[in-house]
Design a protein around this motif. Structure first.
Motif, PDB file in Angstrom:
ATOM      1  N   LYS A 306      -5.944 -34.750 145.176  1.00 44.98           N
ATOM      2  CA  LYS A 306      -6.607 -35.726 144.318  1.00 44.98           C
ATOM      3  C   LYS A 306      -6.276 -35.436 142.856  1.00 44.98           C
ATOM      4  N   GLY A 307      -5.652 -36.398 142.209  1.00 40.25           N
ATOM      5  CA  GLY A 307      -5.402 -36.311 140.786  1.00 40.25           C
ATOM      6  C   GLY A 307      -6.268 -37.316 140.042  1.00 40.25           C
ATOM      7  N   TYR A 308      -6.319 -37.185 138.723  1.00 34.81           N
ATOM      8  CA  TYR A 308      -7.157 -38.064 137.915  1.00 34.81           C
ATOM      9  C   TYR A 308      -6.352 -38.661 136.764  1.00 34.81           C
ATOM     10  N   LEU A 309      -6.528 -39.960 136.586  1.00 33.84           N
ATOM     11  CA  LEU A 309      -6.013 -40.658 135.412  1.00 33.84           C
ATOM     12  C   LEU A 309      -7.180 -40.901 134.461  1.00 33.84           C
ATOM     13  N   TRP A 310      -7.030 -40.498 133.208  1.00 33.16           N
ATOM     14  CA  TRP A 310      -8.025 -40.770 132.181  1.00 33.16           C
ATOM     15  C   TRP A 310      -7.653 -42.070 131.475  1.00 33.16           C
ATOM     16  N   LEU A 311      -8.651 -42.864 131.205  1.00 32.31           N
ATOM     17  CA  LEU A 311      -8.434 -44.172 130.595  1.00 32.31           C
ATOM     18  C   LEU A 311      -9.268 -44.279 129.333  1.00 32.31           C
ATOM     19  N   VAL A 312      -8.631 -44.687 128.235  1.00 35.29           N
ATOM     20  CA  VAL A 312      -9.313 -44.861 126.947  1.00 35.29           C
ATOM     21  C   VAL A 312      -9.005 -46.257 126.432  1.00 35.29           C
ATOM     22  N   ARG A 313     -10.042 -46.968 126.011  1.00 41.38           N
ATOM     23  CA  ARG A 313      -9.875 -48.341 125.537  1.00 41.38           C
ATOM     24  C   ARG A 313     -10.518 -48.507 124.172  1.00 41.38           C
ATOM     25  N   SER A 314      -9.758 -49.078 123.235  1.00 38.06           N
ATOM     26  CA  SER A 314     -10.292 -49.467 121.936  1.00 38.06           C
ATOM     27  C   SER A 314     -10.905 -50.845 122.069  1.00 38.06           C
ATOM     28  N   VAL A 315     -12.234 -50.909 121.964  1.00 35.79           N
ATOM     29  CA  VAL A 315     -12.939 -52.164 122.208  1.00 35.79           C
ATOM     30  C   VAL A 315     -12.620 -53.196 121.133  1.00 35.79           C
ATOM     31  N   MET A 316     -12.539 -52.752 119.889  1.00 38.42           N
ATOM     32  CA  MET A 316     -12.361 -53.694 118.791  1.00 38.42           C
ATOM     33  C   MET A 316     -10.946 -54.257 118.746  1.00 38.42           C
ATOM     34  N   VAL A 320      -5.473 -50.378 125.226  1.00 35.51           N
ATOM     35  CA  VAL A 320      -5.894 -49.416 126.238  1.00 35.51           C
ATOM     36  C   VAL A 320      -4.711 -48.532 126.601  1.00 35.51           C
ATOM     37  N   PHE A 321      -4.996 -47.257 126.917  1.00 39.18           N
ATOM     38  CA  PHE A 321      -3.931 -46.386 127.417  1.00 39.18           C
ATOM     39  C   PHE A 321      -4.491 -45.451 128.484  1.00 39.18           C
ATOM     40  N   PHE A 322      -3.605 -45.111 129.442  1.00 43.48           N
ATOM     41  CA  PHE A 322      -3.923 -44.155 130.498  1.00 43.48           C
ATOM     42  C   PHE A 322      -3.330 -42.800 130.119  1.00 43.48           C
ATOM     43  N   PHE A 323      -4.039 -41.736 130.518  1.00 43.18           N
ATOM     44  CA  PHE A 323      -3.603 -40.387 130.179  1.00 43.18           C
ATOM     45  C   PHE A 323      -3.644 -39.537 131.442  1.00 43.18           C
ATOM     46  N   TYR A 324      -2.514 -38.868 131.726  1.00 48.89           N
ATOM     47  CA  TYR A 324      -2.436 -38.013 132.904  1.00 48.89           C
ATOM     48  C   TYR A 324      -2.114 -36.593 132.466  1.00 48.89           C
ATOM     49  N   HIS A 325      -2.924 -35.637 132.951  1.00 49.52           N
ATOM     50  CA  HIS A 325      -2.728 -34.236 132.577  1.00 49.52           C
ATOM     51  C   HIS A 325      -2.811 -33.384 133.839  1.00 49.52           C
ATOM     52  N   ASP A 326      -1.720 -33.343 134.598  1.00 51.98           N
ATOM     53  CA  ASP A 326      -1.651 -32.561 135.838  1.00 51.98           C
ATOM     54  C   ASP A 326      -2.774 -32.895 136.810  1.00 51.98           C
ATOM     55  N   GLY A 327      -3.303 -34.094 136.715  1.00 50.83           N
ATOM     56  CA  GLY A 327      -4.319 -34.528 137.666  1.00 50.83           C
ATOM     57  C   GLY A 327      -5.673 -33.901 137.489  1.00 50.83           C
ATOM     58  N   SER A 328      -5.937 -33.282 136.353  1.00 48.54           N
ATOM     59  CA  SER A 328      -7.197 -32.557 136.162  1.00 48.54           C
ATOM     60  C   SER A 328      -8.278 -33.485 135.598  1.00 48.54           C
ATOM     61  N   ARG A 329      -9.551 -33.170 135.947  1.00 48.88           N
ATOM     62  CA  ARG A 329     -10.699 -33.873 135.400  1.00 48.88           C
ATOM     63  C   ARG A 329     -11.614 -32.907 134.647  1.00 48.88           C
ATOM     64  N   SER A 330     -11.097 -31.763 134.300  1.00 49.71           N
ATOM     65  CA  SER A 330     -11.921 -30.723 133.694  1.00 49.71           C
ATOM     66  C   SER A 330     -12.276 -31.063 132.252  1.00 49.71           C
ATOM     67  N   MET A 331     -13.224 -30.296 131.727  1.00 49.13           N
ATOM     68  CA  MET A 331     -13.702 -30.506 130.371  1.00 49.13           C
ATOM     69  C   MET A 331     -12.610 -30.252 129.331  1.00 49.13           C
ATOM     70  N   LYS A 332     -11.684 -29.344 129.645  1.00 47.51           N
ATOM     71  CA  LYS A 332     -10.646 -29.020 128.669  1.00 47.51           C
ATOM     72  C   LYS A 332      -9.698 -30.204 128.437  1.00 47.51           C
ATOM     73  N   PHE A 491       0.173 -43.339 147.136  1.00 48.70           N
ATOM     74  CA  PHE A 491       0.249 -42.056 146.413  1.00 48.70           C
ATOM     75  C   PHE A 491       1.415 -42.080 145.439  1.00 48.70           C
ATOM     76  N   CYS A 492       1.427 -41.085 144.544  1.00 52.97           N
ATOM     77  CA  CYS A 492       2.570 -40.826 143.660  1.00 52.97           C
ATOM     78  C   CYS A 492       3.308 -39.610 144.190  1.00 52.97           C
ATOM     79  N   GLY A 493       4.635 -39.627 144.063  1.00 51.17           N
ATOM     80  CA  GLY A 493       5.440 -38.576 144.659  1.00 51.17           C
ATOM     81  C   GLY A 493       5.247 -37.212 144.054  1.00 51.17           C
ATOM     82  N   ASN A 494       4.934 -37.145 142.754  1.00 52.99           N
ATOM     83  CA  ASN A 494       4.720 -35.870 142.081  1.00 52.99           C
ATOM     84  C   ASN A 494       3.998 -36.135 140.759  1.00 52.99           C
ATOM     85  N   HIS A 495       3.776 -35.074 139.990  1.00 53.20           N
ATOM     86  CA  HIS A 495       3.061 -35.220 138.722  1.00 53.20           C
ATOM     87  C   HIS A 495       3.850 -36.050 137.718  1.00 53.20           C
ATOM     88  N   ASP A 496       5.180 -35.914 137.739  1.00 50.19           N
ATOM     89  CA  ASP A 496       6.006 -36.694 136.803  1.00 50.19           C
ATOM     90  C   ASP A 496       5.896 -38.186 137.102  1.00 50.19           C
TER      91      ASP A 496
END
Length: 554
Positions: A306-316, A320-332, A491-496
């Motif tokens: 299980k990997g995680y995509l982070w999503l950030v959207r500028s409302v005004m 919007v952009f998606f951010f992937y960091h080795d599939g992590s959902r940690s606080m760091k 699924f995605c084949g790898n992290h890249d």
């Protein structure tokens, strides 16, 4: 010697006494043995009873655990049924019992001024509701006309037997017309580029026509073909292997390895603009953030993780952009993503964002839609309390509708929220504090109240500014393409590959937010992106969908 009768009698009496004593002794021994056997039996029975009590206690615990498990599964089933077939709208009907709308301030610690402010706010919201109910009319479906911009091909049908002999027929000017939408399949063709050579008569230098910039050098894939493939997968959710089969049906076979290479090439072309997009979104003062899962193949374990995509959207700015960091959902990851950010971040209450509130200049806003869903799940378990809570939350949404109907600006909306919404939130908080001690903490209504009380300060932050939204439904709508896509390509084949997918999803999300045609934007981008390769005076932000739309290029 004569026997002495008295002596014989005495001996007989002694013998009888001894026999009697012997019998008593034997009876005593038997009773003692029986008593020792009884004690052993008693100890045995007590041990067996104790063992049975332990077994019964263990069974009771197992039954209780099963009951809790069954109750938990029933709640999950109810939630999934509501997700699939139920209504997810924040609009809430009035409770079945009209007395639930009456506020009881007897147990709440509120001043008379606070009580009066709440009464006035609820009175105004209820008046708005009654007006809306009277104005509501049932909408009758009407068949829409086909768009005028479509090309029309007329087809004339004459009465049976008419062969053009006007001397025997009289044709009337009045006709009956109907329209039908026709579909023409896609067409593949080969664009042959011929570069001519020439020489001016006053010079001896041979000049060859310049090479046209293609998206991928030394590849036969044009911008239109790449656009069709990328939009097909990341907008229409068609995996590449399905598109390969579709292309085969119209007469062309595309190698899967070539398409995979084109995918990575396209994401590399977009990456510089992606970094510029990320800068623009994080430079705005108000964003919404969320995360969603994406399965990744682990080649070492030969299974998906299980990997995680982070999503950030500028409302005004509708970016919007998606951010992937080795599939992590940690606080760091949240710290890395928002380390230089200043402004408000609206989230669903995930604890990973909690540390951001300690950073100076960052405000965390929570989502009322998530708070509402907890109470929605508790409806079947504690209907009275859940309906009361949903009614109070519904009033907050009614305040937003009042502002929308009156076309209020940010300042007016903020003043309306402080006058109507904030007193309702304060009253709702004190009601939850009063009722929380009367419910089980792990029950659905207890969990709903716990979520609200733990996030009430962040939930009330939206009243501070008119540009803040009451919920983060906008960001959840942006997550939907990923949720639908992973059900198709799995699924995605790898992290890249996941990181490249995040890049393309970002621009497709910007197109959707700005209401820009996906194919039109991507085709323009691929045809013009190389113009920014060496000219550093140009800003890559000019290629973003919202920028092209503002300049009326697409």
């Amino acid at each position: 010697m004569a026997e002495n009768p008295n002596l014989n009698m005495a001996l007989e009496a002694v013998l009888r006494d001894r026999d009697d004593l012997y019998r008593r002794l034997m009876q005593a021994e038997r009773k003692l043995k029986e008593m020792s056997d009884l004690q052993a039996m008693k100890d045995s029975y007590e041990a067996r009873l104790s063992e049975k009590d332990k077994i019964i206690e263990a069974k009771d615990k197992a039954i209780e655990s099963k009951d809790n498990r069954i109750a938990s599964l029933e709640r999950k089933l109810e939630y999934l049924q509501r997700k699939v077939w139920g209504s997810m709208s924040e609009k809430r009907r009035l409770p079945d019992d009209p007395n639930q709308l009456k506020l009881d301030f007897g147990e709440s610690d509120m001043t008379p001024e606070e009580e009066e402010a709440v009464r006035q706010a609820i009175k105004e919201v209820n008046e708005y509701r009654q007006v809306k109910v009277r104005e509501h009319e049932k909408r009758v479906p009407v068949r829409q006309k086909l768009p005028e911009h479509l090309r029309r091909e007329e087809e004339h049908i004459y009465p049976e037997g008419y062969l053009g002999n006007e001397d025997q027929w009289v044709l009337f000017d009045e006709t009956e017309t109907s329209e039908h939408l026709e579909y023409k399949p896609a067409e593949l063709y080969v664009r042959v580029t011929i570069r001519h050579k020439g020489m001016r008569k006053d010079t001896n230098r041979i000049i060859t026509a310049p090479v046209k910039n293609e998206p991928i050098p030394k590849s036969y894939a044009s911008a239109s073909l790449l656009t069709e493939l990328m939009v097909g997968k990341y907008v229409d959710h068609l995996p590449f292997y399905r598109q390969i089969q579709m292309f085969k049906r119209i007469g062309i076979s595309l190698p899967p390895s070539s398409i995979e290479a084109w995918f990575h090439e396209v994401s590399d072309l977009m990456r510089p603009a992606y970094y510029r997009l990320k800068e623009l979104v994080l430079s705005s003062g108000y964003v919404q953030s969320d995360e969603t899962t994406i399965p990744i193949i682990n080649n070492e374990k030969h299974q998906t993780i299980k990997g995680y995509l982070w999503l950030v959207r500028s409302v005004m700015n509708n970016q919007v952009f998606f951010f992937y960091h080795d599939g992590s959902r940690s606080m760091k990851v949240a710290l890395e993503l928002f380390k230089d950010y200043q402004g408000a971040i609206q989230t669903d209450g995930y604890t990973g964002y909690g540390i951001l509130e300690k950073i100076k200049g960052i405000i965390i806003i929570c989502c009322w839609a998530h708070a509402r869903r907890y109470f929605e799940r508790a409806l079947k378990h504690d209907k009275a309390r859940a309906e009361y809570a949903l009614t109070m939350i519904g009033m907050l949404y009614d305040v937003e509708r009042i502002a929308d109907d009156d076309n209020m600006n940010e300042q007016q909306r903020m003043e309306l929220r402080k006058r109507l919404a904030y007193p309702i939130i304060c009253s709702f908080e004190k009601w939850c504090l009063t009722e929380y001690g009367k419910v089980l903490p792990k029950s659905p209504i207890g969990q709903a109240m716990n979520y609200f009380l733990n996030h009430v300060r962040q939930l009330a932050h939206y009243t501070m500014d008119g540009k803040y939204c009451i919920d983060n439904n906008l960001i959840e709508n942006s997550v939907r393409p990923v949720a639908i896509g992973r059900k198709n390509y799995l699924f995605c084949g790898n992290h890249d590959a996941a990181e490249d997918a995040a890049v393309i999803y970002s621009f497709m999300g910007c197109c959707k937010a700005a209401d820009v045609d996906f194919k039109g934007w991507m085709n323009y981008f691929l045809n013009h992106v190389h113009e920014y390769d060496s000219d550093y005076s140009k800003d890559l932000a000019e290629l973003l969908p919202s920028s092209l739309k503002d300049r009326k290029i697409i």
